[in-house]
Structures are given as C-alpha cells and as structure tokens.
Design a protein around this motif. Structure first.
Motif, PDB file in Angstrom:
ATOM      1  N   GLY A   1      -2.684  18.514   1.031  1.00 14.66           N
ATOM      2  CA  GLY A   1      -4.045  18.871   0.276  1.00 14.66           C
ATOM      3  C   GLY A   1      -4.297  17.930  -1.056  1.00 14.66           C
ATOM      4  N   ALA A   2      -3.163  17.336  -1.465  1.00 13.07           N
ATOM      5  CA  ALA A   2      -3.179  16.528  -2.711  1.00 13.07           C
ATOM      6  C   ALA A   2      -3.720  15.350  -2.410  1.00 13.07           C
ATOM      7  N   VAL A   3      -3.342  14.749  -1.317  1.00 12.83           N
ATOM      8  CA  VAL A   3      -3.695  13.126  -1.281  1.00 12.83           C
ATOM      9  C   VAL A   3      -5.039  13.291  -0.773  1.00 12.83           C
ATOM     10  N   PRO A   4      -5.930  12.243  -1.407  1.00 12.21           N
ATOM     11  CA  PRO A   4      -7.271  11.932  -1.285  1.00 12.21           C
ATOM     12  C   PRO A   4      -7.747  11.424   0.176  1.00 12.21           C
ATOM     13  N   PRO A   5      -8.882  11.688   0.848  1.00 15.03           N
ATOM     14  CA  PRO A   5      -8.860  11.268   2.154  1.00 15.03           C
ATOM     15  C   PRO A   5      -8.822   9.443   2.303  1.00 15.03           C
ATOM     16  N   GLY A   6      -8.169   9.193   3.426  1.00 18.11           N
ATOM     17  CA  GLY A   6      -8.148   7.696   3.920  1.00 18.11           C
ATOM     18  C   GLY A   6      -7.131   7.017   2.906  1.00 18.11           C
ATOM     19  N   ALA A   7      -6.216   7.558   2.417  1.00 17.09           N
ATOM     20  CA  ALA A   7      -5.456   6.899   1.367  1.00 17.09           C
ATOM     21  C   ALA A   7      -4.327   5.934   1.947  1.00 17.09           C
ATOM     22  N   ARG A   8      -3.931   5.033   1.277  1.00 23.01           N
ATOM     23  CA  ARG A   8      -2.604   4.313   1.701  1.00 23.01           C
ATOM     24  C   ARG A   8      -1.636   4.980   0.754  1.00 23.01           C
ATOM     25  N   VAL A   9      -0.464   5.601   1.554  1.00 23.15           N
ATOM     26  CA  VAL A   9       0.497   6.267   0.937  1.00 23.15           C
ATOM     27  C   VAL A   9       1.877   5.532   0.885  1.00 23.15           C
ATOM     28  N   LEU A  10       2.662   5.702  -0.104  1.00 24.52           N
ATOM     29  CA  LEU A  10       4.013   5.425  -0.171  1.00 24.52           C
ATOM     30  C   LEU A  10       4.851   6.680  -0.260  1.00 24.52           C
ATOM     31  N   ASP A  11       5.677   7.021   0.944  1.00 23.67           N
ATOM     32  CA  ASP A  11       6.482   8.301   0.740  1.00 23.67           C
ATOM     33  C   ASP A  11       7.944   7.664   0.595  1.00 23.67           C
ATOM     34  N   LEU A  12       8.443   8.021  -0.609  1.00 22.83           N
ATOM     35  CA  LEU A  12       9.613   7.400  -1.105  1.00 22.83           C
ATOM     36  C   LEU A  12      10.592   8.528  -0.822  1.00 22.83           C
ATOM     37  N   TYR A  13      12.017   8.197  -0.518  1.00 19.07           N
ATOM     38  CA  TYR A  13      12.939   8.872  -0.182  1.00 19.07           C
ATOM     39  C   TYR A  13      12.336   9.869   1.088  1.00 19.07           C
ATOM     40  N   ALA A  14      11.911   9.177   1.982  1.00 18.22           N
ATOM     41  CA  ALA A  14      10.910   9.918   3.204  1.00 18.22           C
ATOM     42  C   ALA A  14      12.022  10.830   4.070  1.00 18.22           C
TER      43      ALA A  14
ATOM     44  N   VAL B   1      15.203   2.695  -1.979  1.00 10.52           N
ATOM     45  CA  VAL B   1      13.743   2.836  -2.538  1.00 10.52           C
ATOM     46  C   VAL B   1      13.963   1.782  -3.421  1.00 10.52           C
ATOM     47  N   GLU B   2      14.945   1.712  -4.442  1.00 11.59           N
ATOM     48  CA  GLU B   2      15.014   0.582  -5.363  1.00 11.59           C
ATOM     49  C   GLU B   2      14.923  -0.840  -5.021  1.00 11.59           C
ATOM     50  N   ASN B   3      15.462  -1.102  -3.932  1.00  8.94           N
ATOM     51  CA  ASN B   3      15.197  -2.516  -3.211  1.00  8.94           C
ATOM     52  C   ASN B   3      14.323  -2.789  -2.760  1.00  8.94           C
ATOM     53  N   ALA B   4      13.438  -1.908  -2.353  1.00  4.80           N
ATOM     54  CA  ALA B   4      12.280  -2.203  -1.448  1.00  4.80           C
ATOM     55  C   ALA B   4      11.205  -1.977  -2.147  1.00  4.80           C
ATOM     56  N   LEU B   5      11.008  -1.521  -3.387  1.00  5.76           N
ATOM     57  CA  LEU B   5      10.020  -1.208  -4.196  1.00  5.76           C
ATOM     58  C   LEU B   5       8.849  -2.605  -4.343  1.00  5.76           C
ATOM     59  N   ALA B   6       9.576  -3.675  -4.498  1.00  3.17           N
ATOM     60  CA  ALA B   6       9.030  -4.911  -4.806  1.00  3.17           C
ATOM     61  C   ALA B   6       8.243  -5.345  -3.819  1.00  3.17           C
ATOM     62  N   ALA B   7       8.627  -5.106  -2.559  1.00  2.00           N
ATOM     63  CA  ALA B   7       8.103  -5.560  -1.361  1.00  2.00           C
ATOM     64  C   ALA B   7       6.950  -4.841  -0.772  1.00  2.00           C
ATOM     65  N   LEU B   8       6.837  -3.648  -1.209  1.00  2.00           N
ATOM     66  CA  LEU B   8       6.060  -2.591  -0.681  1.00  2.00           C
ATOM     67  C   LEU B   8       4.538  -2.806  -1.022  1.00  2.00           C
ATOM     68  N   PRO B   9       3.588  -2.315   0.162  1.00  2.00           N
ATOM     69  CA  PRO B   9       2.306  -2.707  -0.204  1.00  2.00           C
ATOM     70  C   PRO B   9       1.564  -1.793  -1.236  1.00  2.00           C
ATOM     71  N   PRO B  10       0.300  -2.102  -1.611  1.00  2.00           N
ATOM     72  CA  PRO B  10      -0.181  -1.221  -2.762  1.00  2.00           C
ATOM     73  C   PRO B  10      -0.430   0.057  -2.228  1.00  2.00           C
ATOM     74  N   ALA B  11      -0.445   1.181  -2.867  1.00  2.00           N
ATOM     75  CA  ALA B  11      -0.739   2.433  -2.634  1.00  2.00           C
ATOM     76  C   ALA B  11      -1.827   3.200  -3.495  1.00  2.00           C
ATOM     77  N   ASP B  12      -2.569   3.949  -2.764  1.00  2.00           N
ATOM     78  CA  ASP B  12      -3.373   5.154  -3.506  1.00  2.00           C
ATOM     79  C   ASP B  12      -2.530   6.181  -3.839  1.00  2.00           C
ATOM     80  N   ALA B  13      -1.596   6.832  -3.242  1.00  2.00           N
ATOM     81  CA  ALA B  13      -0.934   7.817  -3.665  1.00  2.00           C
ATOM     82  C   ALA B  13       0.609   7.719  -3.067  1.00  2.00           C
ATOM     83  N   VAL B  14       1.373   8.273  -3.958  1.00  2.00           N
ATOM     84  CA  VAL B  14       2.787   8.051  -3.685  1.00  2.00           C
ATOM     85  C   VAL B  14       3.487   9.589  -3.546  1.00  2.00           C
ATOM     86  N   VAL B  15       4.155   9.890  -2.699  1.00  2.00           N
ATOM     87  CA  VAL B  15       4.900  11.027  -2.410  1.00  2.00           C
ATOM     88  C   VAL B  15       6.298  10.789  -2.642  1.00  2.00           C
ATOM     89  N   LEU B  16       6.892  11.381  -3.919  1.00  2.00           N
ATOM     90  CA  LEU B  16       8.422  11.020  -4.553  1.00  2.00           C
ATOM     91  C   LEU B  16       9.178  12.245  -4.253  1.00  2.00           C
TER      92      LEU B  16
END
Length: 205
Positions: free
Chosen positions: A106-119, A169-184
């Motif tokens: 419910g919190a993620v806006p429609p059509g968002a690019r999402v990063l789910d960290l510690y997924a 996560v700490e090693n991957a962050l620099a190479a991750l694509p831009p995101a509209d929302a992050v689940v942490l």
C-alpha cells in the motif's frame, strides 16, 4: 560420549519422523533444524568430538546429509506462493507477515522502480512485482535468492519484473539501478554503516 551420541541421534530421528509424516510447517522446520545443528556438529563435522564408540555413527551421517537435501516447502501469503528451503529463514508468523506485506504494497506508488534490500526469499519483492512494479531484490544468502527465483517462476512473474542479486547490500549499492522506493528490512543487527544514507541518495521514497 554416549549422551552426545544419544542427543544427536534423537535430533536426526526427530527430523526424519517429521519428514516421513509430511507434516512440515515453518515452526516445525525451525525446531527440527535446531536439533539437526546439534547432530551435524557431532556427526557430520570434522570428527573432533565424535564418539568413536557410537555404533550408528555412519548411519546417522548418511541420514544427516539426506535430511538436508529435503525439497522446499510451500508457504502461501495472500496471493503469493513461496517455496522455502527447509533450513532457510522465513517469517514464522504467516498472519503477521501478511499484514506487513499489505502495508508495504500500500505504501509503494504505482509503477515504481523498487529496491528491496535484505530481501531474503522475496517476501516483499514478489508481491510488489505482481503489483506491476519493477523490483531489484538484494540478498547475500544465495540459498534465499535461489528460493526467491523459484518462487518467482512459480508465480509466473517475468524475470525482467523481479531480479534477485546475491550480494551483500553494502557491496551491491553502488551498482544498483535508480529507484523510486526502497524497502529496507535488515536483520536484527541492523544495516551496515552507510546503507541508509546511500539508499536515500538513490531513491525518492
């Protein structure tokens, strides 16, 4: 030595009994896994501390290895089915997990690019992908990401909609694509230093 061998044998037999009954829930898997760890430490490790006089040592070793090759079990949370390896972490309270998933969806806006960290195995990633978001799920535990990929296929989610990255996560962050929302959703120890700052810089929510 005899007590150690008895405890290990009891742990193995407990897990084999559960497996034979096809009675697995995640709570039982956690209980059995704790018993298995005792058995593995005494009977499937480096042999330092194994009681050479234990008559069933070789049998137990084979059973330990066989038990850890059990097939994943299936957990249903809302409209998503999850395949979870018996010794992998997954939310034990399905009702509570369903509430959390609903809040995140419910919190993620429609059509968002999402990063789910510690997924993990994709508790949030998979339902978000089903909602039409493009999700990148980052988890360092390779067994969990393999479970996530299996669950993605089970739910008919296209690979381009949900991608699992098996890296810390700490090693991957620099190479991750831009995101509209992050689940942490980090483990109890919390995020690695700098993770929260980096995610704020790369997302808008």
């Amino acid at each position: 030595g005899g007590e150690r061998c008895h405890n290990a044998r009891a742990g193995v037999h407990h897990l084999i009994a559960l497996n034979g009954a096809n009675a697995f829930t995640h709570e039982l898997v956690v209980e059995a896994d704790q018993a298995m760890r005792v058995a593995v430490a005494h009977l499937a490790g480096d042999d330092g501390g194994v009681d050479d006089g234990c008559e069933q040592e070789r049998i137990l070793r084979r059973r330990v290895r066989a038990a850890f090759r059990m097939a994943p079990f299936r957990e249903q949370i809302g409209d998503v089915a999850y395949l979870v390896s018996p010794t992998a972490f997954f939310q034990t309270n399905v009702a509570a997990a369903a509430l959390l998933v609903g809040l995140v969806r419910g919190a993620v806006p429609p059509g968002a690019r999402v990063l789910d960290l510690y997924a993990g195995a994709g508790l949030f990633s998979l339902p978000l992908a089903l909602d039409g978001h493009v999700v990148t799920a980052v988890e360092e535990n390779r067994a969990a990401t393999e479970d996530g990929e299996a669950s993605r296929r089970l739910n008919g989610i296209p690979a381009e909609r949900c991608r699992f990255v098996a890296r810390p996560v700490e090693n991957a962050l620099a190479a991750l694509p831009p995101a509209d929302a992050v689940v942490l959703d980090p483990p109890r120890d919390g995020c690695a230093p700098g993770d929260r700052k980096s995610t704020r810089l790369n997302s808008s929510h």
